[in-house]
Every structure is written in C-alpha cells, then in structure tokens.
Scaffold this active site. Structure first.
Site, PDB file in Angstrom:
ATOM      1  N   LYS A 201       0.850  -1.178   0.000  1.00  0.00           N
ATOM      2  CA  LYS A 201       0.000   0.000   0.000  1.00  0.00           C
ATOM      3  C   LYS A 201       0.890   1.233   0.000  1.00  0.00           C
ATOM      4  O   LYS A 201       1.722   1.414   0.891  1.00  0.00           O
ATOM      5  CB  LYS A 201      -0.898  -0.022   1.237  1.00  0.00           C
ATOM      6  CG  LYS A 201      -1.802   1.195   1.354  1.00  0.00           C
ATOM      7  CD  LYS A 201      -2.807   1.006   2.481  1.00  0.00           C
ATOM      8  CE  LYS A 201      -3.650   2.246   2.670  1.00  0.00           C
ATOM      9  NZ  LYS A 201      -4.622   2.067   3.759  1.00  0.00           N
ATOM     10  N   LYS A 254      -2.282  -1.480  -3.788  1.00  0.00           N
ATOM     11  CA  LYS A 254      -3.159  -0.325  -3.658  1.00  0.00           C
ATOM     12  C   LYS A 254      -2.341   0.957  -3.710  1.00  0.00           C
ATOM     13  O   LYS A 254      -1.339   1.035  -3.001  1.00  0.00           O
ATOM     14  CB  LYS A 254      -3.881  -0.443  -2.321  1.00  0.00           C
ATOM     15  CG  LYS A 254      -4.766   0.723  -1.997  1.00  0.00           C
ATOM     16  CD  LYS A 254      -5.356   0.528  -0.640  1.00  0.00           C
ATOM     17  CE  LYS A 254      -6.152   1.760  -0.294  1.00  0.00           C
ATOM     18  NZ  LYS A 254      -6.686   1.702   1.023  1.00  0.00           N
TER      19      LYS A 254
HETATM   20  C1  PBG Z   1      -7.178   2.934   5.777  1.00  0.00           C
HETATM   21  C2  PBG Z   1      -7.643   2.917   4.384  1.00  0.00           C
HETATM   22  C3  PBG Z   1      -7.578   3.948   3.445  1.00  0.00           C
HETATM   23  C4  PBG Z   1      -8.159   3.453   2.276  1.00  0.00           C
HETATM   24  C5  PBG Z   1      -8.576   2.158   2.533  1.00  0.00           C
HETATM   25  N1  PBG Z   1      -8.225   1.834   3.840  1.00  0.00           N
HETATM   26  C6  PBG Z   1      -7.119   5.353   3.608  1.00  0.00           C
HETATM   27  C7  PBG Z   1      -5.718   5.657   3.899  1.00  0.00           C
HETATM   28  O1  PBG Z   1      -4.829   4.812   3.934  1.00  0.00           O
HETATM   29  O2  PBG Z   1      -5.497   6.836   4.132  1.00  0.00           O
HETATM   30  C8  PBG Z   1      -8.302   4.219   0.999  1.00  0.00           C
HETATM   31  C9  PBG Z   1      -9.313   3.682   0.051  1.00  0.00           C
HETATM   32  C10 PBG Z   1      -9.637   4.586  -1.082  1.00  0.00           C
HETATM   33  O3  PBG Z   1      -9.035   5.648  -1.290  1.00  0.00           O
HETATM   34  O4  PBG Z   1     -10.564   4.230  -1.814  1.00  0.00           O
HETATM   35  N2  PBG Z   1      -8.041   2.305   6.640  1.00  0.00           N
END
Ligand code: PBG
Length: 332
Positions: A201, A254
């Site tokens: 991520k 991601k």
């Molecule tokens: C954190 C989380 C995020 C997203 C999914 N889980 C936000 C982040 O890391 O700031 C982002 C998902 C998206 O942008 O669609 N729990």
C-alpha cells in the site's frame, strides 16, 4: 513500392479484428462481476443514505439500509463487499473498532442475515476510529507505535470474526500485522478465517476522496512512515514476501492505476496466491468528474480501466464502480 516490412503482406493482424465475433474469440482477458469487491461505508443512525460529495454515486449507509443493499449487490453477481465503519465517537485508541456492538460488527451481522452468500470482507485499521486519525497508537511525540498497535489490530480482527466476517483485510501497513492477526485469530478459534493483506500500500494522493468519505484523514502529519514510497517496486516484493511468510491468504496492491507494474510483478512472483488490486477513491472520482463534465464516456472509461487492472494480473478488483460495471457487463 519498396517493402521495408518483410512480414507484410503475410502477416496482417487486422485479420483477427474484423468482426465482433472474431475479436471476442481472440480476446485474452475477460472481465466479470465475479472479479469485483464493492466497498461500503456504514455509520450509525436510521434511514441514513448520505451521499459522499467527493465520490458521486457512493453513500454512507445506516444498518437498516444494508439488507436491501446487500441483496442488490448479490443479485448483480458481485461476490463480496468490503466494509468501512464510521464510529459514533473517536478516541486515542479507537475503542469502537473492536466493540462487540460496534458499527462494523452490526453491519456484518445485518449483511450476513440478508444475503448469507455475499462474502463480507472487513478493513482492519485504526484510522477511522482514532481521534488523531492515524493508523496506529501514538507516542507522546505523535509517532505511530508499531508493536503496541498490533494488539489492537488482533482484537479488531477477532471481533470482526465473532460478528461473522468472512475475510479480514488489514490496511495499516504496520510491520508484523499479518502475523499478529493470524495469531490472534488462531488463538480465538478462527483458524479458517482468511487474511487479505493490503501488503503493498503506497502513500498515495489518490486516497483523498476516501478520507472525506470515512472521515479518516490524519489530524496532523502524513502516513509516509508506514505506507510505501510510490517510487519503490522492489520493496513491494519484500513487503509481499513478509506477508506471505506471516500467513497472508490474499495479497493486495493499492492503489491500482499508477501501480500496474507492481501488480504485474506480484502476479509473476506469487502465481499461486489470489491477488487483489484496489481501484481507490481518487481513481473513481477522476472518472466520475470527467464523465460529469462530458469529457469522457463513463462506461467505456470504467470498463477499460477495470480490464487494464485485470490484464496487469489482478484476480480481484476492489472498486466503487462494481455495481455499475456489473450492470453494464450483464447487458453486453
Ligand atoms: C485505511 C484505508 C484507506 C483506504 C482504505 N483503507 C485510507 C488511507 O490509507 O489513508 C483508501 C481507500 C480509497 O481511497 O478508496 N483504513
């Protein structure tokens, strides 16, 4: 006429593009509703269907809305939802995250009752629940504490399991999170519950609309000490290897679009594991905004985007377009 292309006229790739039937016969990648996981935002209250301004077409739903929503999703052939909760109150630890009657725990029960065949995946992270908006516990100086956070993640995963979740998906990028969750689930008797790790991520600008939607923006600082640097791909293989060793059942990359090369590398490195890609909020909102302005054909752009993510190597796509795309695909 001189012929500088010795394969021509023998080779004519256009031969196979002449008709819809021929193109369909040689098509290498097929997209289907089965590939999708649809994210849902749940919040307290009754009869809440609150539009998310930065994500046109997406809503925050109260529990009473979930039965109808779950049936609609299942009827479209989408196999799974991914739950995000907005708690009633936030605090430094995020107590509602692992409360037996927390918002996500209630949502899991409501969905499983209404549509038992629909798989419920839960996001396991602290950021929507903590008052500071960070993905872990903080020390006095405001640094995210890694090891202390693992216990909270384990408790949260177990409470989701007790409520009936089918898969837990840790998204906080804490070191050791998959192992800690696996251990906590096993101890609590949930040895069969799979972990879908947000293994790779990135610290991305494309989460912007989501942070509005889930009210999970950090109150200060950023997430760069735990989420990955967008410049790094070799490090993605290292993150994935660690999570596989800790027992991850699925891997995830991601966001998706700026990281198709990373999806492709993980596919090659882990041919045996299911691989998910998260087509994140910013990727969704860009298409929605351009389509609303009349600059893009929404259906064409969405299906091409999702196909590209699958062609890069993802088996599963977490996408806010899931319901629309499933509808379009069934009419094709
Ligand atoms: C954190 C989380 C995020 C997203 C999914 N889980 C936000 C982040 O890391 O700031 C982002 C998902 C998206 O942008 O669609 N729990």
């Amino acid at each position: 006429m001189t012929n500088n292309y010795p394969t021509f006229p023998l080779s004519r790739p256009r031969r196979l593009r002449q008709s819809p039937a021929l193109r369909s016969m040689v098509r290498e990648t097929a997209l289907s509703a089965h590939d999708f996981i649809y994210p849902l935002f749940v919040q307290h209250g009754t009869e809440v269907r609150l539009p998310i301004p930065s994500m046109p077409g997406q809503y925050r739903l109260s529990i009473d809305q979930l039965a109808g929503e779950a049936k609609e999703i299942a009827d479209l052939g989408i196999p799974a939802v991914l739950l995000f909760g907005i708690p009633a109150e936030k605090d430094p630890v995020g107590l509602e995250n692992f409360a037996a009657n927390g918002i996500v725990q209630q949502a899991i029960r409501a969905i499983k009752e209404a549509a038992p065949e629909l798989l419920v995946v839960t996001d396991v992270c602290l950021c929507e629940y903590t008052d500071h908006g960070h993905c872990g516990l903080l020390d006095d100086a405001g640094n995210v504490l890694n090891d202390e956070t693992l216990e909270v993640l384990g408790n949260t995963a177990v409470s989701h399991a007790r409520a009936g979740a089918d898969i837990v998906a840790p998204s906080g990028m804490m070191d050791g999170m998959v192992g800690a969750i696996r251990h906590a689930l096993d101890e609590a008797g949930y040895k069969q519950l799979p972990v879908m790790s947000y293994a790779v991520k990135y610290a991305s600008a494309f989460y912007g609309p989501f942070r509005d939607a889930a009210d999970g923006a950090p109150k200060f600082g950023d997430r760069k000490t735990h989420q990955m640097d967008p410049a790094n791909a070799r490090e993605a293989l290292r993150e994935a290897a660690i999570d596989v060793a800790e027992g991850a059942d699925f891997l995830m990359v991601k966001p998706a679009l700026a990281y198709l090369d990373v999806i492709n590398r993980l596919r090659a490195a882990y041919p045996e594991l299911p691989l998910a890609a998260y087509n994140v909020s910013g990727e969704y909102s860009m298409i929605k905004a351009a389509a609303a302005a009349g600059w893009l054909d929404e259906q064409g752009a969405v299906l091409e985007t999702l196909l590209g993510i699958k062609r890069a190597g993802a088996d599963l796509i977490i996408t806010y377009h899931a319901k629309d795309a499933a509808g379009w695909l069934s009419n094709q």
